[in-house]
Design an enzyme around this catalytic site. Structure first.
Site, PDB file in Angstrom:
ATOM      1  N   ALA A 253     -63.965  25.789  -1.307  1.00 59.49           N
ATOM      2  CA  ALA A 253     -64.990  26.029  -0.288  1.00 59.49           C
ATOM      3  C   ALA A 253     -66.368  25.717  -0.873  1.00 59.49           C
ATOM      4  O   ALA A 253     -67.217  25.088  -0.220  1.00 59.49           O
ATOM      5  CB  ALA A 253     -64.933  27.471   0.191  1.00 59.49           C
ATOM      6  N   HIS A 254     -66.592  26.137  -2.111  1.00 59.04           N
ATOM      7  CA  HIS A 254     -67.877  25.876  -2.764  1.00 59.04           C
ATOM      8  C   HIS A 254     -68.061  24.371  -2.968  1.00 59.04           C
ATOM      9  O   HIS A 254     -69.132  23.818  -2.736  1.00 59.04           O
ATOM     10  CB  HIS A 254     -67.966  26.610  -4.106  1.00 59.04           C
ATOM     11  CG  HIS A 254     -68.290  28.063  -3.953  1.00 59.04           C
ATOM     12  ND1 HIS A 254     -67.358  28.994  -3.552  1.00 59.04           N
ATOM     13  CD2 HIS A 254     -69.442  28.762  -4.150  1.00 59.04           C
ATOM     14  CE1 HIS A 254     -67.933  30.189  -3.506  1.00 59.04           C
ATOM     15  NE2 HIS A 254     -69.194  30.075  -3.862  1.00 59.04           N
TER      16      HIS A 254
END
Ligand code: SF4
Lengths: 306, 203
Positions: free
Chosen positions: B37-38
């Site tokens: 996600a990052h």
């Protein structure tokens, strides 16, 4: 990508052993071995500062809730490893590999365990918690015996990360070993969910030292090496790492380790190999001893029946 | 050590007095977000499909039970090593406006800058306590980026009194673990010296 696995057709006895192991792994994913639980209770009475107490209270309550709900106590159920001492006359010796792999496969669905097997280079999760070399199976032979001793271990990511081995020069001596172990505690140990069980292997090369350090994690947290000097070093390292003051989760405290276990074998005169492995507070390792008729004992989990 | 109960949405003002070493219990929306996600937000420039402004993220890969009708149950959830997200976190916080970053272990100067400049907190949940944590997840209301697989999916959780969360970076940018690590290293050197004097087995 998809990992192909077809469940094996086992003999009746083979299936019985597999089913026993599935039950054990299921229980084992939330019930810590007796020596570890005892140590944690002991520490919870020593770590009485508010922050540390809060962490220990949470740990105790978590283990209670996990047992009640029959689910894994930590979300990282690790990669399964089996350290096996097998009698050369144990009747299921030919089927053993298939039994251990299939027990892992089934326990993963029942417990449920997190699917942690990632195929290297192709870099995909097999989603069934088995892969090439996972579960890890390591065997030692017991001659003239028809028994088997299986030590299962759930190696979590956080506590596997500090693992390291190196070959030192004899001139660096056990002083060099000391620095090697201690440095690892402040760099990687902090994030490995202390209080830790630290396994130290002393041997000749990287793989023997590393293997010894891992086998050391299978020993009870309160056990000591039968060699006097090695036992002295276990005591010194235990007190030394505690004095660093990692405390639960690295928040600081009086106890950093549940124990330091050294396993040593001989070395080449020109080298001294050292390995370090760590187990976290949620040290899920067990032992099941069986005879040729599959009568079993669980010496690390008093009162548990499969 | 002071104890705070925070409910999302959380404003900069709500957390201005909270200092490292304090304890927080969280009620409201918390979304699991870890490596992928990052990476998607920072490296690939994708927009997070969930609004986490003034809310919380948890660096975690949970065990989820899939129920009929696209429903999910949290079985066990606990934080993973937050340091892996350090290289992305400053920009991630700036882009998303997330207020609480919950994980395991220390983070570095990038996150500390983000906490100071964008008014956020980094907090640590004591890892290994996954059932206790799951008990405080009331329900999973949404799942996004499910193509990433169970551990990496954005699980949008409604939590109640989720904690204890130890504040490890505050809005001054102070870092709880920096001070601890300096202490640990100092004591370590003293101990190495002491032990080394007693283990001269090779003469
Ligand atoms: S180190 Fe151990 S207790 Fe911590 S998250 Fe990993 S498996 Fe769980």
């Amino acid at each position: 990508m998809k990992y192909d696995y077809t469940e094996p057709t086992l003999s009746t006895k083979g299936a019985k052993l597999r089913d026993l192991l599935v039950k054990y792994l299921d229980i084992f994913s939330h019930r810590l071995p007796d020596d570890v639980s005892k140590k944690l209770v002991e520490f919870s009475k020593i770590e009485v500062d508010p922050l540390q107490k809060l962490v220990y209270d949470t740990m105790m309550e978590n283990q209670r809730l996990a047992a009640e709900a029959d689910v894994p106590s930590c979300q990282d159920t690790g990669t399964l490893q089996f350290f096996v001492k097998i009698g050369t006359n144990f009747p299921l010796i030919d089927e053993l590999n298939e039994i251990l792999v299939d027990a892992t496969y089934r326990a993963t669905q029942i417990a449920p365990l997190r699917t942690n097997a990632v195929q290297t280079f192709d870099e995909y999760n097999t989603n069934i918690n088995i892969g090439d070399g996972i579960p890890g199976i390591f065997t030692q032979l017991m001659p003239h015996s028809s028994d088997i001793e299986i030590y299962p271990y759930m190696a979590g990511g956080g506590c596997t990360l500090p693992g390291v081995a190196k070959v030192l020069m004899p001139g660096e001596g056990y002083e060099g070993v000391t620095r090697f172990v201690m440095d690892r505690m402040t760099t990687y140990g902090v994030n490995a969910c202390p209080p830790l069980l630290v396994g130290v292997g002393i041997a000749t090369s990287v793989e023997t030292a590393a293997m010894n350090s891992k086998l050391a994690l299978l020993r009870r947290v309160d056990s000591y090496n039968s060699n006097k000097r090695a036992a002295k070093m276990e005591h010194l390292l235990e007190d030394g790492i505690n004095a660093i003051g990692l405390g639960p989760q690295g928040f600081g405290g009086k106890k950093s380790v549940m124990g330091v276990n050294i396993i040593n074998t001989a070395r080449h005169p020109s080298v001294i190999g050292v390995g370090v492995s760590t187990g976290c507070w949620s040290h899920r390792r067990g032992l099941i001893k069986l005879d040729q008729d599959l009568n079993y004992e669980l010496p690390m989990n008093k009162g548990v029946e499969l | 050590m002071k104890t705070y109960h925070l409910t999302t949405p959380i404003s900069a003002d709500d957390i201005k007095d909270i200092r490292i070493g304090d304890i927080v219990y969280l009620t409201g929306t918390m979304v699991t977000a870890r490596d992928d996600a990052h990476r998607r937000v920072v490296k690939e420039g994708l927009k997070l499909p969930v609004d986490i402004k003034d809310k919380a993220i948890l660096h975690a890969g949970p065990i989820i039970k899939y129920l009929p009708d696209n429903k999910y149950k949290m079985v066990a959830v606990g934080p993973t090593t937050s340091m892996r997200m350090e290289m992305f976190e400053e920009e991630f916080v700036h882009k998303t406006g997330v207020r609480l970053i919950i994980g395991k272990g220390s983070m570095g100067p990038g996150t500390a800058r983000a906490c100071k400049n964008d008014k956020a907190l980094q907090l640590v949940y004591p890892a290994g306590n996954a059932v206790y944590a799951a008990k405080h997840v009331e329900k999973i209301v949404d799942a996004q980026w499910t193509d990433l697989g169970m551990p990496e999916t954005l699980w949008v959780c409604k939590v109640k009194d989720f904690g204890p969360l130890v504040v490890t970076i505050d809005t001054n940018g102070d870092n709880f673990f920096d001070a601890k690590k300096a202490e640990f290293n100092k004591r370590k050197e003293e101990q190495i010296k002491k032990i080394s004097e007693q283990v001269q087995f090779i003469q």
